[in-house]
Motif scaffolding. Sequence first.
Motif, PDB file in Angstrom:
ATOM      1  N   CYS A   4       0.857  -1.185   0.000  1.00 57.36           N
ATOM      2  CA  CYS A   4       0.000   0.000   0.000  1.00 57.36           C
ATOM      3  C   CYS A   4       0.892   1.233   0.000  1.00 57.36           C
ATOM      4  N   ASP A   5       0.706   2.083  -0.987  1.00 57.50           N
ATOM      5  CA  ASP A   5       1.515   3.299  -1.106  1.00 57.50           C
ATOM      6  C   ASP A   5       0.805   4.541  -0.576  1.00 57.50           C
ATOM      7  N   ILE A   6      -0.414   4.399  -0.056  1.00 52.80           N
ATOM      8  CA  ILE A   6      -1.149   5.567   0.445  1.00 52.80           C
ATOM      9  C   ILE A   6      -0.346   6.224   1.559  1.00 52.80           C
ATOM     10  N   GLY A   7      -0.181   7.544   1.454  1.00 53.00           N
ATOM     11  CA  GLY A   7       0.591   8.305   2.421  1.00 53.00           C
ATOM     12  C   GLY A   7       2.062   8.434   2.061  1.00 53.00           C
ATOM     13  N   LYS A   8       2.509   7.681   1.071  1.00 56.88           N
ATOM     14  CA  LYS A   8       3.902   7.751   0.626  1.00 56.88           C
ATOM     15  C   LYS A   8       4.117   9.039  -0.169  1.00 56.88           C
ATOM     16  N   ARG A  34      -4.425   7.703  -3.395  1.00 60.04           N
ATOM     17  CA  ARG A  34      -5.017   6.399  -3.763  1.00 60.04           C
ATOM     18  C   ARG A  34      -3.981   5.630  -4.557  1.00 60.04           C
ATOM     19  N   ASP A  35      -3.915   4.330  -4.343  1.00 58.75           N
ATOM     20  CA  ASP A  35      -2.971   3.525  -5.118  1.00 58.75           C
ATOM     21  C   ASP A  35      -3.612   2.281  -5.712  1.00 58.75           C
ATOM     22  N   ASP A  36      -4.917   2.199  -5.644  1.00 57.13           N
ATOM     23  CA  ASP A  36      -5.628   1.012  -6.127  1.00 57.13           C
ATOM     24  C   ASP A  36      -6.471   1.315  -7.362  1.00 57.13           C
TER      25      ASP A  36
END
Length: 75
Positions: A4-8, A34-36
């Motif tokens: 999950c890359d959210i917040g990256k 969002r990453d999805d």
Amino acid sequence: MMTCDIGKILTCRGISRHGKGRIATHGEQWLVMRDDMRFRGEPAWLVQSMGMTDRGEFHSRWIHKQNDTDFEVIT
């Protein structure tokens, strides 16, 4: 296993005229919201600028996870 890359925070470099303009206006660092998602049929991040625009808003845009025509993700 999916990550999950959210917040990256992504550091990007503009590779097209459009991308270079976005980097000049909004900076090279973007927050993954969002990453999805898919954009134009390809996996993509929905990212938001780290700084506010002159209107007091954040700028959002899509960046393809691979082979984006406007940006290269450095980190």
